[in-house]
Design a protein around this motif. Structure first.
Motif, short mmCIF file in Angstrom:
data_model
loop_
_atom_site.label_atom_id
_atom_site.label_comp_id
_atom_site.label_asym_id
_atom_site.label_seq_id
_atom_site.Cartn_x
_atom_site.Cartn_y
_atom_site.Cartn_z
N GLU A 5 -14.59 54.94 -51.63
CA GLU A 5 -14.02 53.59 -51.68
C GLU A 5 -12.50 53.68 -51.79
N ARG A 6 -11.82 52.75 -51.18
CA ARG A 6 -10.36 52.64 -51.16
C ARG A 6 -9.67 53.70 -50.30
N SER A 7 -10.44 54.56 -49.67
CA SER A 7 -9.83 55.54 -48.77
C SER A 7 -9.37 54.82 -47.51
N ASN A 8 -8.22 55.21 -46.99
CA ASN A 8 -7.74 54.61 -45.75
C ASN A 8 -7.53 55.67 -44.67
N LEU A 9 -8.09 56.85 -44.88
CA LEU A 9 -7.93 57.93 -43.91
C LEU A 9 -9.22 58.15 -43.13
N PHE A 10 -9.12 58.11 -41.82
CA PHE A 10 -10.27 58.51 -41.01
C PHE A 10 -10.32 60.02 -40.93
N LEU A 11 -9.21 60.63 -40.58
CA LEU A 11 -9.13 62.09 -40.47
C LEU A 11 -7.88 62.58 -41.18
N SER A 12 -7.99 63.74 -41.80
CA SER A 12 -6.83 64.41 -42.39
C SER A 12 -6.29 65.41 -41.38
N ASP A 13 -5.11 65.95 -41.64
CA ASP A 13 -4.51 66.95 -40.74
C ASP A 13 -5.49 68.06 -40.40
N ASN A 14 -5.62 68.32 -39.11
CA ASN A 14 -6.45 69.39 -38.57
C ASN A 14 -7.94 69.22 -38.84
N GLU A 15 -8.35 68.03 -39.28
CA GLU A 15 -9.77 67.72 -39.42
C GLU A 15 -10.26 67.19 -38.07
N TYR A 16 -11.51 67.42 -37.77
CA TYR A 16 -12.04 66.98 -36.48
C TYR A 16 -13.46 66.44 -36.62
N ILE A 17 -13.88 65.66 -35.62
CA ILE A 17 -15.26 65.24 -35.49
C ILE A 17 -15.73 65.60 -34.09
N SER A 18 -16.99 65.98 -34.00
CA SER A 18 -17.59 66.34 -32.72
C SER A 18 -18.42 65.17 -32.21
N GLN A 19 -18.84 65.27 -30.96
CA GLN A 19 -19.62 64.19 -30.37
C GLN A 19 -20.83 63.88 -31.23
N GLY A 20 -21.12 62.60 -31.34
CA GLY A 20 -22.24 62.15 -32.14
C GLY A 20 -21.94 62.06 -33.62
N GLU A 21 -20.74 62.47 -34.04
CA GLU A 21 -20.36 62.39 -35.45
C GLU A 21 -19.46 61.17 -35.66
N GLY A 22 -19.41 60.73 -36.90
CA GLY A 22 -18.58 59.59 -37.21
C GLY A 22 -18.09 59.63 -38.64
N ILE A 23 -17.16 58.73 -38.93
CA ILE A 23 -16.61 58.57 -40.27
C ILE A 23 -16.69 57.09 -40.60
N TYR A 24 -17.04 56.77 -41.83
CA TYR A 24 -17.18 55.38 -42.27
C TYR A 24 -16.27 55.13 -43.46
N LEU A 25 -15.48 54.07 -43.39
CA LEU A 25 -14.64 53.64 -44.51
C LEU A 25 -15.27 52.39 -45.10
N PRO A 26 -15.99 52.50 -46.23
CA PRO A 26 -16.68 51.35 -46.79
C PRO A 26 -15.75 50.22 -47.20
N THR A 27 -14.54 50.53 -47.66
CA THR A 27 -13.61 49.49 -48.08
C THR A 27 -13.31 48.53 -46.94
N TYR A 28 -13.21 49.06 -45.72
CA TYR A 28 -12.87 48.24 -44.55
C TYR A 28 -14.08 47.96 -43.67
N LYS A 29 -15.25 48.48 -44.07
CA LYS A 29 -16.48 48.33 -43.28
C LYS A 29 -16.25 48.77 -41.84
N THR A 30 -15.56 49.89 -41.69
CA THR A 30 -15.13 50.36 -40.38
C THR A 30 -15.69 51.75 -40.08
N HIS A 31 -16.17 51.92 -38.86
CA HIS A 31 -16.72 53.17 -38.36
C HIS A 31 -15.77 53.75 -37.32
N PHE A 32 -15.56 55.05 -37.37
CA PHE A 32 -14.76 55.78 -36.39
C PHE A 32 -15.72 56.82 -35.83
N ARG A 33 -15.96 56.82 -34.52
CA ARG A 33 -17.04 57.64 -33.97
C ARG A 33 -16.66 58.31 -32.66
#
Length: 108
Positions: free
Chosen positions: A12-40
């Protein structure tokens, strides 16, 4: 909360989808509950951002990279240390071709 598998849920309260040199592969996602936002990372290489709607649990597309490629190959997106967000065809260990980049490196 998202129903997609392979989703990282940030604190909660996080506003970062990815940090430096962090990655996501196909089919993976990140969710920010504070903003109800998905990054995929979609399986066709397109990088998308959705918001969960309060009324029915559906989603609203907020943004996409427009970099839809072919299905059946690997993709990943990485946030480089200079702030540039880049989608590659291939794997983190073996990037094959640049698919999309934000072109917004961080400067101080």
């Amino acid at each position: 909360a998202p129903t997609w598998s392979n989703t990282i849920i940030r604190p909660e309260r996080s506003n970062l989808f990815l940090s430096d040199n962090e990655y996501i592969s196909q089919g993976e996602g990140i969710y920010l509950p504070t903003y109800k936002t998905h990054f995929r990372q979609e399986t066709n290489g397109n990088l998308v951002m959705f918001r969960t709607l309060d009324n029915d649990g559906g989603t609203q597309l907020l943004w996409d990279s427009g970099a839809a490629g072919e299905e059946g190959v690997d993709y990943f997106t990485i946030l480089q240390g200079n702030g540039d967000l880049i989608t590659w065809q291939g794997t983190r260990e073996d990037p094959v071709a640049l698919v999309w980049k934000s072109g917004t490196p961080f400067t101080t």
